[in-house]
Design a protein around this motif. Structure first.
Motif, short mmCIF file in Angstrom:
data_model
loop_
_atom_site.label_atom_id
_atom_site.label_comp_id
_atom_site.label_asym_id
_atom_site.label_seq_id
_atom_site.Cartn_x
_atom_site.Cartn_y
_atom_site.Cartn_z
N PHE A 9 12.65 14.96 1.81
CA PHE A 9 13.55 14.10 2.57
C PHE A 9 13.01 13.84 3.98
O PHE A 9 13.12 12.74 4.51
N GLY A 10 12.44 14.85 4.60
CA GLY A 10 11.89 14.70 5.95
C GLY A 10 10.74 13.71 5.98
O GLY A 10 10.69 12.83 6.85
N ILE A 11 9.81 13.85 5.04
CA ILE A 11 8.66 12.93 4.98
C ILE A 11 9.14 11.51 4.70
O ILE A 11 8.68 10.54 5.33
N SER A 12 10.11 11.37 3.79
CA SER A 12 10.64 10.04 3.45
C SER A 12 11.29 9.40 4.67
O SER A 12 11.11 8.21 4.93
N ALA A 13 12.06 10.20 5.42
CA ALA A 13 12.74 9.65 6.61
C ALA A 13 11.73 9.19 7.65
O ALA A 13 11.90 8.12 8.26
N VAL A 14 10.68 9.97 7.87
CA VAL A 14 9.65 9.59 8.84
C VAL A 14 8.97 8.28 8.42
O VAL A 14 8.77 7.37 9.25
N ILE A 15 8.65 8.15 7.15
CA ILE A 15 7.99 6.94 6.65
C ILE A 15 8.90 5.73 6.80
O ILE A 15 8.49 4.68 7.31
N VAL A 16 10.16 5.86 6.38
CA VAL A 16 11.09 4.73 6.42
C VAL A 16 11.36 4.29 7.86
O VAL A 16 11.32 3.10 8.18
N ILE A 17 11.63 5.25 8.75
CA ILE A 17 11.92 4.91 10.15
C ILE A 17 10.70 4.27 10.81
O ILE A 17 10.82 3.29 11.56
N SER A 18 9.51 4.80 10.52
CA SER A 18 8.29 4.21 11.08
C SER A 18 8.09 2.78 10.59
O SER A 18 7.71 1.89 11.36
N LEU A 19 8.36 2.55 9.31
CA LEU A 19 8.22 1.20 8.76
C LEU A 19 9.21 0.24 9.40
O LEU A 19 8.87 -0.91 9.71
N VAL A 20 10.44 0.70 9.58
CA VAL A 20 11.47 -0.16 10.19
C VAL A 20 11.06 -0.55 11.61
O VAL A 20 11.13 -1.72 12.00
N ILE A 21 10.62 0.42 12.41
CA ILE A 21 10.23 0.14 13.79
C ILE A 21 9.02 -0.78 13.84
O ILE A 21 8.99 -1.76 14.61
N TRP A 22 8.02 -0.51 13.04
CA TRP A 22 6.80 -1.34 13.03
C TRP A 22 7.11 -2.76 12.57
O TRP A 22 6.67 -3.74 13.20
N THR A 23 7.88 -2.88 11.49
CA THR A 23 8.22 -4.21 10.97
C THR A 23 9.06 -4.99 11.96
O THR A 23 8.85 -6.20 12.16
N TYR A 24 10.01 -4.32 12.61
CA TYR A 24 10.85 -4.99 13.60
C TYR A 24 10.00 -5.52 14.75
O TYR A 24 10.20 -6.64 15.22
N GLY A 45 0.81 -1.21 0.00
CA GLY A 45 0.00 0.00 0.00
C GLY A 45 0.84 1.26 0.00
O GLY A 45 0.60 2.19 -0.79
N LEU A 46 1.86 1.32 0.89
CA LEU A 46 2.72 2.52 0.93
C LEU A 46 3.54 2.66 -0.34
O LEU A 46 3.73 3.77 -0.86
N GLY A 47 4.03 1.53 -0.85
CA GLY A 47 4.80 1.58 -2.10
C GLY A 47 3.95 2.11 -3.25
O GLY A 47 4.41 2.92 -4.07
N THR A 48 2.71 1.64 -3.30
CA THR A 48 1.80 2.11 -4.36
C THR A 48 1.50 3.60 -4.19
O THR A 48 1.52 4.36 -5.18
N LEU A 49 1.24 4.03 -2.94
CA LEU A 49 0.94 5.44 -2.68
C LEU A 49 2.12 6.33 -3.06
O LEU A 49 1.95 7.35 -3.74
N VAL A 50 3.33 5.94 -2.62
CA VAL A 50 4.52 6.73 -2.94
C VAL A 50 4.75 6.77 -4.45
O VAL A 50 5.07 7.81 -5.03
#
Length: 330
Positions: free
Chosen positions: A72-87, A20-25
């Motif tokens: 860059f800020g929005i991308s960093a928030v999305i990536v870090i949130s995904l990493v934490i949630w997935t972990y 879903g996020l990949g499609t949205l981005v």
């Protein structure tokens, strides 16, 4: 989080979130590119814009820096949130012990000689077919009796190494009673690697408990050398060889009155409680027969026939004690 998801649910959730996020981005980026391609297309007319650099002049900046910082800020928030949630989700998959609402079914899985063998917590053993209850967590420990194997249930997203001398722990849960899932080996282990398969049979919890308890049965028959039943004057004791390792006392004593008129007795899970090796001792009151001492294995429905010899014949070296095991660990 409460244990409401199976491994399949967790991995499907991770896949759907990334999809879903990949499609949205992708839609946002492509749309923005197309928008700018149209907005700044070359239509052949010169633009009257003092901020445009002349030939050979370096651009001095503008509003683009803010857009770059924001992206860059929005991308960093999305990536870090995904990493934490997935972990966190993967930690739940790897070790949800504290999240179990009920005690899981414990099974030890051993891969050996191109077959899978299963031992349940109560000592019941089976091969090829793993029976489990639906909607209940199953905790497994995998090991190997010969070479490296890898235990896997593709449908349930289960995979665990089976290494000699080591135990790999994992868990899974199946939510559809009546379903069957194929077991495979994912480690190239020899010439019959592709034949090292089995199946998981998902049962209703009540049916599973009935099957598991039904595996702990023992039929005992005591006969003399003429194969006539011995019906009086004796006592039989069953003692688990590892009795000191269990909370309950696994020592059971039965007298001739507990046997039927044919010199037989049938014991079930309420009598045995735990499978494994038992020492059997049969003693006789009047010394008519010699004491019987045997060790038997109970890992499934079993039957034992003890043939006893008279004490007089035993004194002369002619007495015999025989035990015929008709056990079936499947």
């Amino acid at each position: 989080m409460p244990l409401q998801q199976t491994r399949v649910d967790v991995f499907e959730d991770i896949f759907l979130v990334f999809l879903g996020l990949g499609t949205l981005v992708g839609v946002v980026v492509i749309s923005y590119v197309l928008y700018n391609a149209y907005k700044y297309r070359d239509d052949g007319e010169a633009k009257d814009d003092e901020s445009l650099p002349t030939l050979g002049e370096l651009p001095t900046g503008g509003k683009g820096g803010k857009k770059l910082f924001l992206s860059f800020g929005i991308s960093a928030v999305i990536v870090i949130s995904l990493v934490i949630w997935t972990y966190g989700m993967l930690l739940y998959v790897e070790d949800p012990q504290d999240e179990f609402d009920e005690e899981p079914v414990e099974i030890e899985v051993t891969g050996e000689s191109f077959a899978w063998h299963f031992e349940y917590a109560n000592g019941v053993e089976a091969s090829s077919t793993m029976r489990i209850p639906a909607d209940k967590p199953v905790a497994i420990q995998t090991t190997s009796g010969d070479v490296w194997h890898t235990f896997g249930i593709p449908d349930l997203r289960v995979k665990a190494d089976a290494i000699p001398g080591e135990y790999d722990e994992t868990w899974f849960m199946a939510d559809e009673a009546g379903a069957e899932h194929e077991i495979k080996c994912f480690e190239l282990c020899g010439e019959s690697h592709t034949a090292m398969v089995g199946n998981v049979q998902v049962m209703e919890e009540e049916a599973f408990n009935e099957w598991l308890n039904g595996q702990l049965t023992l039929d005992v028959e005591i006969v003399d050398q003429n194969e006539e039943p011995v019906t009086e004057g004796y006592e039989m004791t069953l003692e688990h060889t590892q009795n000191d390792q269990y909370e309950e006392d696994l020592v059971h004593t039965y007298t001739a009155e507990d046997f039927d008129e044919n010199g037989t007795i049938s014991l079930d899970h309420e009598d045995l409680q735990q499978g494994g090796e038992y020492n059997v001792t049969i003693t006789f009151e009047d010394d008519q027969y010699e004491t019987v001492e045997e060790t038997i294995e109970i890992d499934g429905p079993s039957s034992e026939t003890f043939t006893v010899g008279s004490a007089d014949e035993a004194d002369n070296g002619n007495g015999t004690n025989e035990s015929d095991d008709g056990g079936d660990g499947e």
